[in-house]
Design an enzyme around this catalytic site. Structure first.
Site, PDB file in Angstrom:
ATOM      1  N   ASP A 128       0.955  -0.843   0.075  1.00 24.79           N
ATOM      2  CA  ASP A 128       0.005   0.033   0.142  1.00 24.79           C
ATOM      3  C   ASP A 128       0.612   1.296   0.130  1.00 24.79           C
ATOM      4  O   ASP A 128       0.390   2.010  -0.984  1.00 24.79           O
ATOM      5  CB  ASP A 128      -1.036   0.010   1.326  1.00 24.79           C
ATOM      6  CG  ASP A 128      -2.514  -1.045   1.330  1.00 24.79           C
ATOM      7  OD1 ASP A 128      -2.405  -2.209   0.623  1.00 24.79           O
ATOM      8  OD2 ASP A 128      -3.204  -1.021   2.301  1.00 24.79           O
ATOM      9  N   SER A 475      -8.802   1.218   6.081  1.00 20.85           N
ATOM     10  CA  SER A 475      -7.671   0.323   4.541  1.00 20.85           C
ATOM     11  C   SER A 475      -9.328  -0.081   3.819  1.00 20.85           C
ATOM     12  O   SER A 475     -10.133   0.235   3.650  1.00 20.85           O
ATOM     13  CB  SER A 475      -7.715  -1.530   5.216  1.00 20.85           C
ATOM     14  OG  SER A 475      -7.999  -2.762   4.341  1.00 20.85           O
TER      15      SER A 475
END
Length: 572
Positions: A128, A475
Site C-alpha cells: 500500500d 484499509s
C-alpha cells in the site's frame, strides 16, 4: 566514444572528467566498462522483501527493467528500500509504522538518488504505502521516471467462491461470533492467498496502481497484469526503454503530474470504488510538486464522478477479473468517453492520456466495468463529509452501502485496541456509533488503519448496523459505514476528542455531513477543559514523525514540498 552528452545530467558529477576518477574506480570494481560508465545511470528502486506476498515478485521484475535499460543504452543501478506491509502490521501497534513508512520510502529513494547522482528512476512497488511513497520520490526528484506496480495476487478459493485476505479478516469476526468454526477459519487462511502479489480487491494497493496509470507515471496496461504472470516482465522491460526515452526528451514527472492529472487520479479512485487512503496520498503527491490539492479538492472530484467498477470490497469482482476484462485502460476509456477525464494530460509515453487510449475498445461482453451512462451510482464510491464533528473534513467509502444515513449514540474509545476488544467481546449495541480517537497522524502517532476492527464487525454481521468514526484511517478493504481522516484530529483538540459516550452523532453521506448534536457553547466548554493526551512514543522514528507531520487533509506530509524548494535535484 560516448553516445550520451552528460553535461546536463546529474551523473556527470560521478562519471565525467579527471575529478571523477575515484568514483569511476568504484564502478570498475563492480565490473562496469568504460562504455557503461559513460551512459546515463538509472536507479532501479524496488520495495522487494520477504515481509509479505505484495513485494515478493519484485526482485524478478527488477531484472527485466534492468534488461530494458541496458538495451536502450543506459546503465541500471538496482537498490531496495523498506516496506511495512499493512496486512501483517494490522490490528496491533505495528500499524503505527505503516503511514510513517511512506515517508521513509520517499526519503530513502531520494537520498539514494541524490547520493549517487542517478539520472533517471524506475520504481517498482507492491504494498500500500510503497506505491505513493515511490511516486512521491519521483515528483520530488523530478528526474525522468517510470512507475511499475508489482501486480495483484491471484484470488483464493473457499467453498467455491473467490476470496481475498479481507475474507480472512472478516472470518476472525465471524469466528468470534460463533458463525465460523475454527476448522473453517483454518481452511480459509490457507486458501486466501495462493500466490505472490498485492491484495486482490480494489483496496489501497490496486487503487494506487490504478492512479499510476491515470496520472500518467505508469505505462498503459502495466498495472493490471497479476504479479505471478511472467508477462509482467515485458512491461518491466518496456519501462526500462521508456525511462531512457524520457531522458532523451527531458520528459519529467512534473510535466506529467499537474493539477489536471491529479483530478484524473481522483476520478479513477471514485469511479472504481477505491480506497479512502487515496485522500491522503493524492495530496501528498501534489505537495511534492508544490500543487495545492487537499482532501476537500479530492472529495469535490469524488462527488461529481460516477461509480462504475463492480470491484471488491463493495462489489463482486477481484483484480484478476478486471485484468481479464481488459485492464485499467477500459476503466480509463469509459471515463474518457463519458467526459470525466482530462484527455490532454501528458503521460510517460510522450503521448497524452487520450492518445494512449484512442484505440482501446470498451468491451460490452463484461460487467466488471460499466459505461458511465449506466453507473452503479451517480456519485463516486468514496465521498467527503464536513460538519461540526469534522470542520476540516472526513472521508467515507460508500461503494456497496445500502444506506447513506445513520444516527446513533457515541461509544468512545481512545485507542483501536480498546475498541477491538469490545467488538470481539460483542460489548456494543446495534445502532451505536463507535468512536476511535487519538489515532490521527500526530496523536497515534502514525494514523493507523482499522481493518481488524471493521472486519470483525462485518464478520459478526454488524457491518451495516453500527457506524465507526476515527481520526485514523481505514484499509482499502474496509466495508461498512466507516468514516476516517476526521479533522482536526483529537490530538489537536478537534471535536472528535471532545465527544462523550451517549452524544448523538448524525451522518449523512448523501448530503456530505457529519454532525454531533451539541451546541457550539457546549463544544466550547468541553474544549476549554480538554487537555492533550501523551503517547508512549517519545523517541525513535515514530516520535520524529509526530514532530513534523501535518494534517491529514493536506496528506499527512512531513515537509514543505515544492512550495519550499530553492532547487530540484534533477537540475543540480
Amino acid at each position: 566514444m560516448t553516445r550520451w552528452d552528460k553535461s546536463n545530467l546529474p551523473s556527470r558529477h560521478v562519471s565525467v572528467g579527471p575529478k571523477s576518477a575515484p568514483h569511476r574506480a568504484f564502478y570498475y570494481a563492480m565490473g562496469l566498462t568504460d562504455e557503461e560508465v559513460s551512459q546515463p545511470f538509472i536507479g532501479v528502486a524496488t520495495t522487494w522483501n520477504e515481509a509479505a506476498p505484495c513485494n515478493i515478485t519484485l526482485m524478478r521484475q527488477a531484472q527485466a527493467v534492468k534488461k530494458g535499460v541496458k538495451a536502450a543504452g543506459g546503465t541500471p543501478r538496482e537498490f531496495t528500500t523498506i516496506t511495512v506491509t499493512d496486512g501483517i502490521a494490522m490490528g496491533h501497534a505495528g500499524m503505527k509504522s505503516s503511514l510513517v513508512s511512506r515517508e521513509v520510502i520517499a526519503d530513502s529513494v531520494e537520498l539514494t538518488m541524490r547520493g549517487h547522482s542517478y539520472d533517471g528512476l524506475v520504481g517498482l512497488a507492491g504494498c500500500d504505502k510503497s506505491l505513493p511513497g515511490m511516486m512521491m520520490s519521483m515528483v520530488r526528484l523530478n528526474v525522468p521516471s517510470v512507475f511499475i506496480y508489482g501486480g495483484s495476487i491471484l484470488p483464493g478459493k473457499f467453498h467455491g467462491k473467490d476470496v481475498t485476505i479481507i475474507d480472512v479478516f472478516e472470518g476472525v469476526g465471524a469466528n468470534a461470533a460463533g458463525n465460523m468454526t475454527d476448522s473453517d477459519l483454518n481452511v480459509l487462511e490457507h486458501a486466501a492467498c495462493p500466490s505472490g502479489g498485492s491484495c486482490g480487491g480494489q483496496f489501497t494497493a490496486n487503487t494506487m496502481a490504478t492512479v499510476s496509470e491515470a496520472i500518467g507515471l505508469a505505462l498503459p496496461y502495466s498495472a493490471s497484469t497479476p504479479a505471478p504472470y511472467e508477462s509482467r516482465d515485458a512491461f518491466c522491460e518496456r519501462a526500462g526503454h521508456a525511462v531512457m526515452e524520457a531522458i532523451s526528451k527531458n520528459l519529467r514527472p512534473r510535466d506529467i503530474v499537474t493539477r489536471k492529472s491529479l483530478e484524473n487520479a481522483a476520478v479513477v479512485v471514485a469511479a472504481s470504488g477505491g480506497s479512502t487512503n487515496a485522500g491522503l496520498h493524492l495530496p501528498a503527491i501534489a505537495n511534492e510538486a508544490g500543487i495545492d490539492f487537499s482532501l476537500a479538492d479530492v472529495c469535490e472530484v469524488f462527488r461529481r464522478t460516477p461509480y462504475i467498477a463492480d470491484l471488491k470490497p463493495g462489489g463482486r469482482y477481484v483484480a484478476k477479473d478486471l485484468y481479464e476484462a481488459g485492464g485499467i485502460p477500459i476503466l480509463i476509456k469509459a471515463l474518457l468517453d463519458g467526459g470525466y477525464l482530462h484527455g490532454d494530460c501528458m503521460t510517460i509515453t510522450g503521448k497524452t492520456l487520450a492518445e494512449n487510449h484512442a484505440d482501446v475498445v470498451f468491451p460490452t461482453d463484461q460487467d466488471v466495468i460499466r459505461p458511465t451512462s449506466d453507473p452503479l451510482s451517480t456519485t463516486g464510491g468514496v465521498v467527503g463529509l464536513n460538519g461540526n464533528l469534522a470542520p476540516d473534513g472526513a472521508i467515507v467509502k460508500i461503494a456497496g452501502q445500502k444506506t447513506l444515513q445513520f444516527r446513533g449514540p457515541a461509544r468512545c474509545f481512545d485507542t483501536e485496541e480498546e475498541c477491538l476488544t469490545a467488538v470481539l467481546a460483542q460489548d456494543f449495541s446495534e445502532g451505536d456509533v463507535l468512536i476511535i480517537r487519538y489515532e490521527g497522524p500526530k496523536g497515534g502517532p502514525g494514523m493507523r488503519e482499522m481493518l481488524s476492527t471493521t472486519s470483525a464487525l462485518y464478520g459478526q454481521g454488524m457491518g451495516e448496523k453500527v457506524a465507526l468514526i476515527t481520526d485514523g484511517r481505514f484499509s482499502g478493504g474496509t466495508r461498512g459505514f466507516c468514516i476516517g481522516h476526521v479533522g482536526p484530529e483529537a490530538a489537536d483538540g478537534g471535536p472528535i476528542g471532545l465527544l462523550q459516550d451517549g452524544d448523538m452523532i448524525v451522518i449523512d453521506a448523501e448530503a456530505g455531513t457529519l454532525e454531533v448534536e451539541l451546541s457550539d457553547d457546549e463544544l466550547a466548554t468541553r474544549k476549554a477543559a480538554w487537555k492533550p493526551r501523551m503517547t508512549d512514543y517519545n523517541s525513535g522514528t515514530i516520535w520524529k514523525y509526530a514532530q513534523t507531520v501535518g494534517q491529514a487533509r493536506l496528506g499527512a506530509v512531513t515537509h514543505p514540498g515544492g512550495h519550499g524548494e530553492t532547487h530540484v535535484f534533477a537540475d543540480l
